[in-house]
Write a protein that holds these residues in place. Sequence first.
Motif, short mmCIF file in Angstrom:
data_model
loop_
_atom_site.label_atom_id
_atom_site.label_comp_id
_atom_site.label_asym_id
_atom_site.label_seq_id
_atom_site.Cartn_x
_atom_site.Cartn_y
_atom_site.Cartn_z
N ILE A 369 73.92 20.49 17.07
CA ILE A 369 74.62 19.79 15.98
C ILE A 369 73.73 18.70 15.38
O ILE A 369 73.64 18.57 14.15
N LEU A 370 73.08 17.91 16.25
CA LEU A 370 72.22 16.83 15.73
C LEU A 370 71.04 17.39 14.95
O LEU A 370 70.65 16.82 13.91
N LEU A 371 70.47 18.48 15.41
CA LEU A 371 69.37 19.11 14.68
C LEU A 371 69.84 19.62 13.32
O LEU A 371 69.13 19.49 12.30
N LEU A 372 71.05 20.17 13.26
CA LEU A 372 71.58 20.71 12.01
C LEU A 372 71.88 19.62 10.99
O LEU A 372 71.49 19.73 9.82
N ILE A 373 72.56 18.56 11.43
CA ILE A 373 72.98 17.54 10.47
C ILE A 373 71.83 16.60 10.08
O ILE A 373 71.87 15.97 9.01
N SER A 374 70.83 16.49 10.95
CA SER A 374 69.71 15.59 10.64
C SER A 374 68.59 16.28 9.87
O SER A 374 67.78 15.62 9.20
#
Length: 402
Positions: A369-374
Motif C-alpha cells: 500500500i505504501l509503495l502504491l500511494i507514494s
Amino acid sequence: SCASCARFLAVFPARPPGAVAPDSQASPNASAPCAAFGHAFCAVFAAARLSRQASCGRVVCGGRAGRRLRNVKNPISALVWWNITYDKGVLCRSPPVRAFVVCNEWCDMEAMDFNQIFAIAVFIVAIVTIMSEKIHRTLVAIAGTVILLLAHVLSFDTAISHIDFNTLGVLFGMMLFVAVVRESGLFEFLAIKTAKAAKGNPWRIMVLFAVLTAVLSAFLDNVTTVLLIGPMTLTICKLLKINPIPFFMVEIMASNIGGTATLIGDPPNIMIGSAAGFTFADFIMYDTPVVIVILAAVIGVFYIMYGRKMKVSEEDRERVMNLVEYEQIHDKRLMTQSIVVLVLVVVGFMMHGALGVESSVIAISAAAILLLISGRDITKALVHVEWTTLAFFAGLFIIVGG
C-alpha cells in the motif's frame, strides 16, 4: 534405583471400574492389583523420541515390587488411556494407585537410522559454526540445507514444507515497509525532536533515545532501528563533545529488549507466535509489561555507571537546541503517508487474529500500500531488504526440520 535414574512421583485419578486401555485386549491371566497408571505421564520417556522409541523401568506401587514396563507404543498416550504390555503378556486393568517410576534401562527401542543421525550431525556442526562466526551464518545455513538435500535425508518438497513462510513474510514485509519510510526522513526527525525535548541534557537524551529505540524496535527490525538512530546519536554526541559509546550500548540493549515486546519486534517472537498461534495482543498483554520493567532496570544501571558523570557546557547544549528537525524531512507527503500506514499496521497486527489473516499478510499489505500511494521505485526499496537474513532463516528452518 541407580544414580542416573529419572523419577516421577504422582497420584493419579482412578480409571473407571472395568475400563480397559484402548487398542488392547484383556488377557485372561490379567492380575490385579498390578502396577498401573490411568491418566499418567511417565518421566522415563522424557529423553526418548516420543513417536518412535520407548523405555523400560521399574514400577513400585502399594509396596510390592512392580513389573517391568515394555513396548510402550506411544508415550504421549500416557496422558489419557495408555496401551502398555507387561512381562508375560499381562495387560494392566486394575485401578491405578500412587506410584513412582524409576528409569532402569533403555529397552526395546528402535535404533536411530542413518538419516536421523546424519541430520543431527549436520545440525550440531551448523550451530557450532554459526556460534564461532568464522563463516557467515547465511552461508552455513545454505550449506547445511544443500548437504541434507544431496544426502537424500530430505526431499526438496519436504525441505520446503519445513520453512515457516509466515515468519519470512513478516520479516520481508516490514523490511520493505521500513525501506520506503526511511526515505521520508521520519527517523532523523524523531531523533532531533527527542534530543531537543531533553533540553540538550546528555543523561535525558540517553534515556529518551533508549526509549525511542525500544519503541521503534517493537515494530521494526532491531538492526534497522539501530542503524537509523545510530548516525543521529553520533552527530548529537559530537555536538555535546561526549563519548558516544555509552549511548550506543544502551541503544543496542534497548533495541533487543524492546524487540521482545510485540509479535513483530523480533524473529523469535514471530516464529513463536506463528507456531503457537499467539496474536499481537497476546504479546502486548504478557510481554510488554515485563519489557518495561527490564528497560527501566537497564536505564537505572546506566545511570549509576555513566549518568552521574555526564556534564556538558551551556554552549554545547545550545548547539543541540539550534538543530532544526524539520530540515531532516526529505518528503513531507511521504512522511504523512508513512505515519498513517504505520498506525494502520499496528491496528492490523492487533486485530489479525480476529480478522482471520496471518501477520505476514498484514506486513506485506502495508509495504504494498505504501509503495502504491507514494509512487516510490520498488527496485530501490528492494535493495534495502536484508536478503541474507531471510536466506539464513529459510536455511535454518530446513536444517531444524531435518
